[in-house]
Design a protein around this motif. Structure first.
Motif, mmCIF file in Angstrom:
data_model
loop_
_atom_site.group_PDB
_atom_site.id
_atom_site.type_symbol
_atom_site.label_atom_id
_atom_site.label_comp_id
_atom_site.label_asym_id
_atom_site.label_seq_id
_atom_site.Cartn_x
_atom_site.Cartn_y
_atom_site.Cartn_z
ATOM 1 N N SER A 68 -7.385 4.441 -11.213
ATOM 2 C CA SER A 68 -6.276 2.617 -11.592
ATOM 3 C C SER A 68 -5.101 2.492 -11.814
ATOM 4 C CB SER A 68 -6.398 3.038 -13.365
ATOM 5 O OG SER A 68 -7.794 3.255 -13.695
ATOM 6 N N ILE A 69 -4.402 3.764 -11.225
ATOM 7 C CA ILE A 69 -2.789 3.644 -11.013
ATOM 8 C C ILE A 69 -2.512 2.499 -9.570
ATOM 9 C CG2 ILE A 69 -0.773 4.610 -10.224
ATOM 10 C CD1 ILE A 69 -2.204 7.208 -12.035
ATOM 11 N N LEU A 70 -3.381 3.348 -8.487
ATOM 12 C CA LEU A 70 -3.189 2.340 -7.212
ATOM 13 C C LEU A 70 -2.968 0.867 -7.794
ATOM 14 C CD1 LEU A 70 -5.708 4.335 -4.458
ATOM 15 C CD2 LEU A 70 -3.275 3.830 -4.761
ATOM 16 N N SER A 71 -4.260 0.637 -8.499
ATOM 17 C CA SER A 71 -4.540 -0.856 -8.581
ATOM 18 C C SER A 71 -3.417 -1.584 -9.488
ATOM 19 C CB SER A 71 -5.624 -1.130 -9.083
ATOM 20 O OG SER A 71 -6.401 -2.289 -10.032
ATOM 21 N N VAL A 72 -2.756 -1.449 -10.705
ATOM 22 C CA VAL A 72 -1.794 -1.542 -11.181
ATOM 23 C C VAL A 72 -0.868 -1.655 -10.560
ATOM 24 C CG1 VAL A 72 -0.733 -1.508 -13.671
ATOM 25 C CG2 VAL A 72 -2.848 -0.233 -13.418
ATOM 26 N N VAL A 73 -0.866 -0.960 -10.098
ATOM 27 C CA VAL A 73 0.755 -0.583 -9.137
ATOM 28 C C VAL A 73 1.135 -1.427 -7.802
ATOM 29 C CG1 VAL A 73 2.583 0.930 -7.349
ATOM 30 C CG2 VAL A 73 1.397 1.428 -9.895
ATOM 31 N N ALA A 105 0.874 -1.296 -0.193
ATOM 32 C CA ALA A 105 0.039 0.103 -0.103
ATOM 33 C C ALA A 105 0.641 1.676 -0.133
ATOM 34 C CB ALA A 105 -1.381 0.098 1.273
ATOM 35 N N ILE A 106 1.920 0.981 0.986
ATOM 36 C CA ILE A 106 2.422 2.661 1.538
ATOM 37 C C ILE A 106 3.334 3.328 -0.552
ATOM 38 C CG2 ILE A 106 4.456 3.532 2.005
ATOM 39 C CD1 ILE A 106 3.855 1.769 4.444
ATOM 40 N N PRO A 107 3.726 2.090 -1.177
ATOM 41 C CA PRO A 107 4.806 2.636 -2.282
ATOM 42 C C PRO A 107 4.065 2.674 -3.394
ATOM 43 C CG PRO A 107 4.988 -0.099 -1.924
ATOM 44 C CD PRO A 107 4.513 1.219 -1.389
ATOM 45 N N SER A 108 2.888 2.047 -3.680
ATOM 46 C CA SER A 108 1.616 2.593 -4.297
ATOM 47 C C SER A 108 0.732 3.791 -4.327
ATOM 48 C CB SER A 108 -0.230 1.294 -4.632
ATOM 49 O OG SER A 108 1.122 -0.009 -4.491
ATOM 50 N N GLY A 115 -8.116 -7.632 -4.303
ATOM 51 C CA GLY A 115 -8.137 -6.096 -3.408
ATOM 52 C C GLY A 115 -8.046 -4.913 -4.350
ATOM 53 N N ALA A 116 -6.170 -5.090 -5.258
ATOM 54 C CA ALA A 116 -6.373 -3.645 -5.733
ATOM 55 C C ALA A 116 -7.348 -4.010 -7.129
ATOM 56 C CB ALA A 116 -4.622 -5.206 -6.566
ATOM 57 N N GLY A 117 -7.198 -5.878 -7.465
ATOM 58 C CA GLY A 117 -8.222 -5.282 -8.702
ATOM 59 C C GLY A 117 -9.666 -4.794 -8.624
ATOM 60 N N SER A 118 -10.101 -4.469 -7.588
ATOM 61 C CA SER A 118 -11.632 -4.611 -6.842
ATOM 62 C C SER A 118 -11.603 -2.304 -7.188
ATOM 63 C CB SER A 118 -11.526 -4.499 -5.180
ATOM 64 O OG SER A 118 -11.194 -4.250 -4.186
ATOM 65 N N LEU A 119 -10.086 -2.116 -6.972
ATOM 66 C CA LEU A 119 -9.918 -0.177 -7.106
ATOM 67 C C LEU A 119 -10.130 0.057 -8.770
ATOM 68 C CD1 LEU A 119 -6.881 0.055 -4.269
ATOM 69 C CD2 LEU A 119 -9.808 0.428 -3.960
ATOM 70 N N PHE A 120 -9.632 -0.553 -10.038
ATOM 71 C CA PHE A 120 -9.399 -0.171 -10.451
ATOM 72 C C PHE A 120 -10.397 0.737 -11.104
ATOM 73 C CE2 PHE A 120 -8.865 -0.739 -15.491
ATOM 74 C CZ PHE A 120 -7.978 -0.900 -15.968
#
Length: 438
Positions: A421-426, A181-184, A384-389
């Protein structure tokens, strides 16, 4: 079997987006459709549904309720504002994006995304007026911090539900989640804000949010507020790493007990009652009202998660999961990629991160139960990452950001949708990197 499964997922998506059904109704109808057309016997359909709901909700009801109460105490006491003001003072005007990101990240741990926005945006708007800086430079980092925590860090509902459905270790998810989460959040927050604020200059003024003015003497300090926020995280880590902290078996059992999600949150709620409630002059009746007000909105989330658990159980009982699992193994599909892609598709179609996370976990969990070497904790975070896209017009968060920041539709797509989308992919990229080493 595969066609029936795809149609049931399409039914969830159409129910929410086209027919405007509540997500609980959509998931329930889809579960029954899947059960009937996959050939389950009539006497087992309702039993399978009830078993699925009970399996996930027995673990989650108390956790969701207590987590919401903790967030309400933080909001009512002014603790979130106190933390944000402290970081702004420490970092100074030049580092405002970083101060706002840290504020959003920390404040977002115990509260829902929507509540976090309502805590932080009045501060964002006041800083915007005082500094004359582009509001995107101030707001986007805070929103990025709130969003990434909401998507991948327990005790948020989606992450907790996925942990329960996959059977993952909560403490390990928390540890890996922070690493991801931190770098994303930094890339999608301060760094993206520094780039986009020069290219998008909102014409409209942000919407003023009326908040009750609090006497500064009654607002808890940033240290106290941060302690209350981080207490459940600390207790959860105690439970997860009990065997490393002591060799005494009795003490290990105590650490494991207080580090269980339910007990950790219960302890934290009572600490919040004392430090953010009674200590600041709130009466027992006021605290009870805060508690009741916070629990009422959780009902919708609880029944959605329960219906997601039922969908998972029907997949198992109908034998569909076995079919998909054999296909996935034959095609050598990585479960991490499978979970991410399914969550992305459902998120884009329905707009709800919670529905995307819960439904995707319900589909993937029976598949990975037949596989070996799957890191379940990273699977939670990948889902969880996918759910933010790509949040867009079917997501309530999209409209909250648009209206409160005074953005046009086009500006919201260029900023908020791209940020998500950046949050999700990173975050997903970080999961793949971690998977190489753990």
């Amino acid at each position: 079997m595969l066609i029936i499964t795809v149609l049931s997922i399409v039914l969830v998506i159409l129910g929410v987006s086209l027919f405007k059904w509540h997500a609980f109704i959509s998931l329930t109808v889809a579960s029954l459709f899947l059960a009937i057309f996959s050939g389950m016997s009539w006497d087992k359909i309702v039993l399978g549904y009830e078993t699925g709901v009970g399996g996930v909700m027995g673990h989650l009801v108390g956790i969701l309720a207590l987590g919401t109460i903790l967030g309400k105490m933080l909001a009512e006491s002014g603790g979130g504002t106190s933390i944000a003001n402290y970081f702004i003072k420490i970092f100074g005007p030049k580092m405002l994006p970083w101060a706002m990101f840290i504020s959003g990240f920390v404040v977002g741990i115990p509260v829902f995304f929507e509540v976090g926005i309502l805590i932080l945006l009045p501060l964002v708007i006041s800083i915007h007026h005082a500094s004359k800086k582009n509001i995107l430079l101030i707001a986007l980092p805070a929103i990025a911090g709130l969003s990434i925590v909401h998507g991948v860090i327990p005790p948020h509902p989606g992450a907790i539900a996925a942990i329960s459905i996959y059977g993952a270790n909560l403490g390990t998810v928390l540890f890996y989640g922070l690493i991801v989460a931190i770098p994303s959040g930094i890339i999608a927050g301060p760094l993206f804000a520094q780039w986009i604020h020069k290219r998008v200059i909102p014409v409209n003024e942000p919407k003023l949010i009326e908040v009750e003015e609090k006497d500064p003497a009654t607002i808890p300090g940033p240290g106290l507020s941060s302690f209350v926020i981080l207490l459940p995280v600390i207790l959860l880590l105690f439970g997860s790493f009990a065997s490393f902290l002591t060799k005494n078996a009795a003490v290990q059992h105590v650490f494991t007990f207080i580090g269980s999600p339910l007990v950790a949150l219960l302890i934290s709620v009572f600490v919040a009652y004392i430090l953010l409630g009674f200590r600041l002059g709130n009466t027992k009746d006021q605290i009870r009202k805060f508690t009741e007000d916070s629990i009422l909105p959780v009902g919708s989330i609880i029944i959605i998660i329960g219906a997601g658990g039922a969908f998972k159980q029907i997949l198992i009982d109908s034998g569909v999961a076995d079919v998909i699992s054999r296909m996935a193994i034959h095609l050598s599909l990585s479960p991490l990629i499978l979970a991410f892609v399914i969550a992305v598709l459902i998120r884009v179609a329905t707009g709800s991160a919670t529905v995307a996370l819960t439904t995707a976990a319900g589909i993937v969990a029976p598949i990975v139960s037949h596989m070996t070497g799957v890191n379940l904790e990273l699977l939670v975070i990948a889902t969880g990452a996918g759910s933010l896209f790509a949040s867009h017009v079917n997501d309530a968060g999209f409209w909250m950001v648009k209206e409160y920041l005074g953005l046009s539709l086009k500006e919201t797509f260029k900023t908020w949708t791209v940020l998500e989308s950046i949050l999700s992919v990173v975050a997903f990229g970080m999961v793949l990197i971690l998977n190489v080493f753990v």
